[in-house]
Design an enzyme around this catalytic site. Structure first.
Site, short mmCIF file in Angstrom:
data_model
loop_
_atom_site.label_atom_id
_atom_site.label_comp_id
_atom_site.label_asym_id
_atom_site.label_seq_id
_atom_site.Cartn_x
_atom_site.Cartn_y
_atom_site.Cartn_z
N GLU A 1 -18.40 -3.38 50.48
CA GLU A 1 -18.21 -1.93 50.68
C GLU A 1 -16.72 -1.65 50.88
O GLU A 1 -16.21 -0.61 50.48
CB GLU A 1 -19.00 -1.45 51.90
CG GLU A 1 -18.70 0.01 52.22
CD GLU A 1 -19.65 0.64 53.23
OE1 GLU A 1 -20.84 0.31 53.23
OE2 GLU A 1 -19.17 1.49 53.99
N ARG B 1 -22.07 6.54 49.33
CA ARG B 1 -20.71 6.00 49.49
C ARG B 1 -19.84 6.22 48.25
O ARG B 1 -19.01 5.39 47.90
CB ARG B 1 -20.72 4.51 49.87
CG ARG B 1 -21.43 4.21 51.16
CD ARG B 1 -20.75 4.80 52.39
NE ARG B 1 -21.63 4.66 53.54
CZ ARG B 1 -22.50 5.60 53.93
NH1 ARG B 1 -22.58 6.76 53.30
NH2 ARG B 1 -23.27 5.42 54.97
N SER C 1 -18.38 -2.13 58.08
CA SER C 1 -19.36 -2.97 57.38
C SER C 1 -18.71 -3.56 56.15
O SER C 1 -18.14 -2.83 55.34
CB SER C 1 -20.55 -2.13 56.92
OG SER C 1 -21.19 -1.57 58.03
C1 LIG Z 1 -15.24 -0.04 63.23
C2 LIG Z 1 -15.55 0.72 61.94
C3 LIG Z 1 -16.74 1.41 61.81
C4 LIG Z 1 -17.02 2.10 60.61
N1 LIG Z 1 -18.20 2.81 60.52
C5 LIG Z 1 -18.49 3.48 59.38
C6 LIG Z 1 -19.69 4.23 59.27
O1 LIG Z 1 -20.51 4.31 60.18
N2 LIG Z 1 -19.93 4.88 58.10
C7 LIG Z 1 -19.05 4.84 57.04
O2 LIG Z 1 -19.31 5.47 56.01
N3 LIG Z 1 -17.90 4.14 57.13
C8 LIG Z 1 -17.59 3.46 58.26
N4 LIG Z 1 -16.42 2.75 58.35
C9 LIG Z 1 -15.53 2.68 57.19
C10 LIG Z 1 -14.43 3.77 57.13
O3 LIG Z 1 -14.07 4.20 58.42
C11 LIG Z 1 -14.88 4.97 56.30
O4 LIG Z 1 -15.17 4.57 54.96
C12 LIG Z 1 -13.81 6.07 56.28
O5 LIG Z 1 -14.37 7.21 55.68
C13 LIG Z 1 -12.55 5.67 55.52
O6 LIG Z 1 -11.55 6.66 55.76
P1 LIG Z 1 -10.00 6.30 55.75
O7 LIG Z 1 -9.24 7.54 55.96
O8 LIG Z 1 -9.71 5.19 56.68
O9 LIG Z 1 -9.86 5.81 54.24
P2 LIG Z 1 -9.01 4.58 53.68
O10 LIG Z 1 -9.61 3.29 54.15
O11 LIG Z 1 -7.57 4.80 53.92
O12 LIG Z 1 -9.32 4.75 52.13
C14 LIG Z 1 -10.62 4.51 51.62
C15 LIG Z 1 -10.62 4.91 50.14
O13 LIG Z 1 -10.43 6.30 50.05
C16 LIG Z 1 -9.28 6.63 49.28
N5 LIG Z 1 -8.66 7.77 49.94
C17 LIG Z 1 -8.31 7.89 51.25
N6 LIG Z 1 -7.82 9.10 51.52
C18 LIG Z 1 -7.83 9.78 50.34
C19 LIG Z 1 -7.44 11.10 49.95
N7 LIG Z 1 -6.93 11.98 50.84
N8 LIG Z 1 -7.59 11.46 48.65
C20 LIG Z 1 -8.10 10.58 47.73
N9 LIG Z 1 -8.49 9.33 48.05
C21 LIG Z 1 -8.36 8.94 49.33
C22 LIG Z 1 -8.43 5.38 49.28
O14 LIG Z 1 -7.66 5.27 48.10
C23 LIG Z 1 -9.47 4.27 49.36
O15 LIG Z 1 -9.93 3.90 48.08
C24 LIG Z 1 -16.11 2.07 59.53
C25 LIG Z 1 -14.89 1.37 59.68
C26 LIG Z 1 -14.61 0.70 60.87
C27 LIG Z 1 -13.28 -0.01 61.00
#
Ligand SMILES: Cc1cc2nc3c(=O)[nH]c(=O)nc-3n(C[C@H](O)[C@H](O)[C@H](O)COP(=O)(O)OP(=O)(O)OC[C@H]3O[C@@H](n4cnc5c(N)ncnc54)[C@H](O)[C@@H]3O)c2cc1C
Length: 298
Positions: free
Chosen positions: A291, A171, A221
């Site tokens: 997380e 992560r 999570s």
């Molecule tokens: C129902 C549900 C299930 C999930 N299941 C999983 C799972 O199975 N496995 C898992 O790993 N995660 C899971 N997640 C968590 C999440 O979806 C992941 O961590 C996902 O990768 C986050 O992507 P995001 O675009 O939403 O990032 P955001 O939440 O928008 O950002 C997360 C972090 O990344 C940074 N960031 C985002 N985009 C960029 C970019 N382009 N450049 C630099 N930094 C950036 C942000 O500053 C922040 O610190 C789940 C979430 C939900 C709601």
């Protein structure tokens, strides 16, 4: 705040934009300025202007792994989302904008009979957010398919690095240190059978909907997996299923998730996180570490 300076670079800039509209938790106060970016060059120019003016900068994807404070976010928020989500396939290599949703990239992979994204296909984030976190599920993680990542920063350069230079871990990645904004990536997949790939994706998605409280807003999570344990099992073992503060509750379906049952504030969620951490520490002696990323002001 130099709103006009930023607006010259990005005319689509919004002021006082509620972050509850841009997070899957549906929680969060307003960002002073909010731009959904439409190109790598625009991200670079905005980051440069933020540095020059001393404006705090936060970059987000789909907001699916964050809790934004009720006080909102000072300065500028750049969303790398739909405006930077082109996907192209060339042989076994997929090139995608960082704003493309992982589910869309995975769907394109399936269409091109390319295997490798099945386990992560149901993660509700963007490719950029997934790379930042090295998102993973069901034994797979993005690290396994990355060929190169292109990013920019306040210096305006747009640079590409290979998989090894991304320093992917559990992560985390080199991008987790901040200041490097992912704009696109190349994924190297393996030729496979379209039907098998689609069946595997459907199976992983069914496992998700069977186990996870997908009908409520959440950020996935809440806690990292502690060495040798599962956070959900510890929380359930401490009798905390259904525990709630205001509109925030530990999911009855999966204790590893804190959900927004309606009208939850960030302070409700933070209070509940603290309560769960204390109870689990008392009962099992294990420290749970969030997380989800806590962003903005309380
Ligand atoms: C129902 C549900 C299930 C999930 N299941 C999983 C799972 O199975 N496995 C898992 O790993 N995660 C899971 N997640 C968590 C999440 O979806 C992941 O961590 C996902 O990768 C986050 O992507 P995001 O675009 O939403 O990032 P955001 O939440 O928008 O950002 C997360 C972090 O990344 C940074 N960031 C985002 N985009 C960029 C970019 N382009 N450049 C630099 N930094 C950036 C942000 O500053 C922040 O610190 C789940 C979430 C939900 C709601």
């Amino acid at each position: 705040m130099e709103i006009e300076k930023f607006r010259t670079i990005a005319p689509q800039l919004l002021v006082n934009e509620p972050m509850s509209k841009h997070t899957t938790f549906r929680i969060g106060g307003a960002a002073d300025m909010y731009v959904s970016a439409d190109s790598a060059e625009q991200v670079a120019a905005l980051a440069g202007a933020a540095k020059e003016t001393g404006t705090p900068l936060t970059v987000i994807g789909n907001g699916s792994n964050m809790l934004v404070g009720d006080g909102g976010i000072r300065g500028l928020v750049i969303e790398i989302g739909a405006g930077m989500s082109d996907i192209s396939v060339n042989g076994s290599v997929i090139t995608a904008g960082a704003g493309a949703l992982l589910s869309r990239v995975a769907a394109e992979a399936a269409k091109a009979s390319l295997s490798g994204l099945e386990p992560v296909s149901g993660i509700p984030g963007t490719l950029g957010g997934g790379l930042y976190m090295n998102a993973g599920a069901y034994g797979g993680e993005l690290k396994n398919v990355v060929r190169s990542v292109t990013y920019t920063g306040a210096d305006g350069d747009i640079k590409t690095i290979d998989n090894a230079a991304c320093c992917f871990g559990y992560r985390k990645s080199i991008f987790s240190d901040g200041g490097m904004y992912i704009v696109s990536a190349e994924l190297e997949l393996t030729p496979g059978n379209e039907e098998d790939i689609r069946a595997a994706m459907a199976d992983y998605n069914k496992r998700r909907s069977d186990k996870q409280p997908l009908s409520y807003p959440s950020a996935g999570s809440t806690f990292k997996r502690p060495e040798g344990y599962f956070a959900g099992a510890l929380i359930e073992g401490a009798g905390l299923k259904g525990a709630s503060v205001g509109g925030a509750a530990v999911s009855e379906k999966h204790a590893g998730f804190i959900i927004n049952t309606g009208g939850a504030t960030a302070s409700d969620v933070l209070e509940l996180i603290g309560y769960v951490q204390r109870k689990v520490k008392d009962k099992f002696g294990v420290e749970l570490e969030p997380e989800i990323r806590l962003i903005g002001e309380k």
